[in-house]
Write an enzyme that holds these catalytic residues in place. Structure first.
Site, short mmCIF file in Angstrom:
data_model
loop_
_atom_site.label_atom_id
_atom_site.label_comp_id
_atom_site.label_asym_id
_atom_site.label_seq_id
_atom_site.Cartn_x
_atom_site.Cartn_y
_atom_site.Cartn_z
N GLU A 47 0.85 -1.20 0.00
CA GLU A 47 0.00 0.00 0.00
C GLU A 47 0.89 1.25 0.00
OE1 GLU A 47 -1.66 0.72 3.92
OE2 GLU A 47 -3.38 1.83 3.11
N ASN A 107 -6.90 6.37 -1.79
CA ASN A 107 -5.80 5.45 -1.50
C ASN A 107 -6.00 4.27 -2.45
OD1 ASN A 107 -4.03 3.59 -0.42
ND2 ASN A 107 -4.58 4.00 1.71
N LYS A 124 -9.34 2.22 -2.01
CA LYS A 124 -9.58 1.67 -0.67
C LYS A 124 -10.93 2.12 -0.10
CE LYS A 124 -7.09 1.35 3.80
NZ LYS A 124 -5.80 1.72 4.44
N GLU A 143 -5.99 8.80 7.72
CA GLU A 143 -6.52 8.39 6.40
C GLU A 143 -7.88 9.02 6.11
OE1 GLU A 143 -5.89 4.53 4.60
OE2 GLU A 143 -4.87 3.92 6.42
N CYS A 169 -4.93 -2.97 2.77
CA CYS A 169 -4.67 -2.90 4.21
C CYS A 169 -5.89 -3.19 5.08
CB CYS A 169 -4.01 -1.58 4.57
SG CYS A 169 -3.26 -1.67 6.21
N ASN A 194 0.20 -1.11 5.44
CA ASN A 194 1.10 -0.38 6.35
C ASN A 194 0.43 -0.48 7.71
OD1 ASN A 194 3.13 1.85 4.83
ND2 ASN A 194 1.40 1.22 3.60
N1 CDV Z 1 -3.05 1.36 6.60
C1 CDV Z 1 -4.02 0.77 7.33
O1 CDV Z 1 -5.15 0.60 6.86
N2 CDV Z 1 -3.68 0.41 8.59
C2 CDV Z 1 -4.63 -0.21 9.50
C3 CDV Z 1 -4.31 0.11 10.92
C4 CDV Z 1 -4.60 1.50 11.23
C5 CDV Z 1 -5.07 -0.78 11.88
C6 CDV Z 1 -4.65 -1.72 9.32
O2 CDV Z 1 -5.77 -2.27 9.24
O3 CDV Z 1 -3.61 -2.36 9.33
#
Ligand code: CDV
Length: 309
Positions: A47, A107, A124, A143, A169, A194
């Site tokens: 990501e 994103n 996203k 975000e 993510c 991330n």
């Molecule tokens: N980049 C993300 O979406 N990170 C989230 C954190 C904030 C929990 C994740 O689900 O890994």
């Protein structure tokens, strides 16, 4: 019968705030060369692969954050990656911050096929975090300030001999993500992440538990939809903020078939047989025979919890 797509999950180690896209793209090209040497057809990066994980930084003036976004894709800074993929005859997927011509911020991630064409784009949907600066958190996760929720749904594309989909993510923690793609026959879901190695609102939740939740989510998504899942981290210490590793590839039985050690740039390569998805899709998870949608209405009719009287 077999239909092999040999996939490289290409983890990036930390990217500091001061690092340029050109420097990062050079690292991505080096990983691509290594993946090619190991026989990969398709390479998957994390990501927001081109920059540090900027949503941890608060910009009072929202427009200042536009410096982290790409107004076109490809663009001159990323072109070397597209050129090398084409020269190797490899497909690729990576995430980046997208600024659209009409000023929307997403994103996003893309799939590029072996001819160099962008065949798929995903934006996203499950954005974590908050909009305003939150002094009660150990670190910011903005975000919801910098991105709009994705507006493209969870499409699946017929490409590279299979049915491929993407998520990003936090999406991987939501069963709806995989099921919407499962209902389109998805054979492989690729995703980057991330994930801070501590929970900013729960000090006791550290690395081991974060990795457990990550594995649990992607293994369940793979098994329950009988598909491969390729999950790729950006990891390590970015300007004093630690991101966990846990780059891994899960088979349609929900088993982790490869997991990368450590938090530096690195790859794992797995020949994934897309026909391995058939058995689960035709038996226990044969949706057409077994799903009972007359009982699933709440899933789309309601967002939050409504407890009984
Ligand atoms: N980049 C993300 O979406 N990170 C989230 C954190 C904030 C929990 C994740 O689900 O890994």
């Amino acid at each position: 019968m077999s239909r092999i797509l040999t996939v490289a999950a290409a983890q990036l180690g930390p990217i500091q705030k001061a690092e340029t896209r050109r420097e990062v793209v050079a690292r991505m090209v080096a990983l691509m060369d290594e993946a090619k040497a190991k026989g990969a057809d398709f390479i998957v990066y994390p990501e927001l692969a081109l920059t540090t994980f900027f949503p941890r930084w608060y910009h009072e003036d929202r427009a200042e954050a536009d410096a982290w976004f790409e107004a076109s894709m490809p663009n001159p800074e990323v072109q070397p990656l597209f050129d090398r993929a084409l020269a190797h005859g490899m497909g690729m997927s990576f995430g980046y911050a997208e600024l659209t011509p009409d000023g929307q911020h997403f994103n996003s991630s893309i799939i590029v096929d072996k001819s160099g064409a962008i065949v798929g784009k995903y934006r996203k949907i499950h954005l974590p975090g908050h909009v305003e600066y939150d002094p009660d958190r150990t670190h910011q996760h903005l975000e919801k300030r910098y991105f709009e929720p994705g507006d493209l749904g969870f499409p699946v594309w017929r490409t590279m001999g299979g049915l491929l989909g993407m998520c990003i993510c936090n999406d991987r923690r939501w069963p709806e993500t995989y099921r919407v793609m499962g209902l389109q026959g998805v054979e492989m879901v690729v995703l980057g992440f991330n994930t801070p190695s501590v929970n900013s609102q729960k000090g006791g939740e550290g690395l081991a538990q974060r990795l457990f939740h990550h594995r649990l989510s992607v293994q369940a998504g793979a098994y329950q939809n009988s598909c491969w899942v390729v999950a790729v981290a950006k990891a390590g210490d970015e300007d004093g903020h630690h991101l966990m590793g846990g780059t891994l590839i899960v088979n349609p039985d929900g088993e982790i078939v490869a997991e990368l050690e450590g938090e530096a740039d690195g790859i794992i390569v797995v020949p994934c047989d897309l026909d391995d998805t058939r058995f689960g899709k035709e038996t226990i998870f044969d949706f057409k025979r077994h799903r009972r949608i007359e009982h699933y209405g709440k899933i789309t009719a309601q967002v939050g919890v409504v407890e009984p009287e």
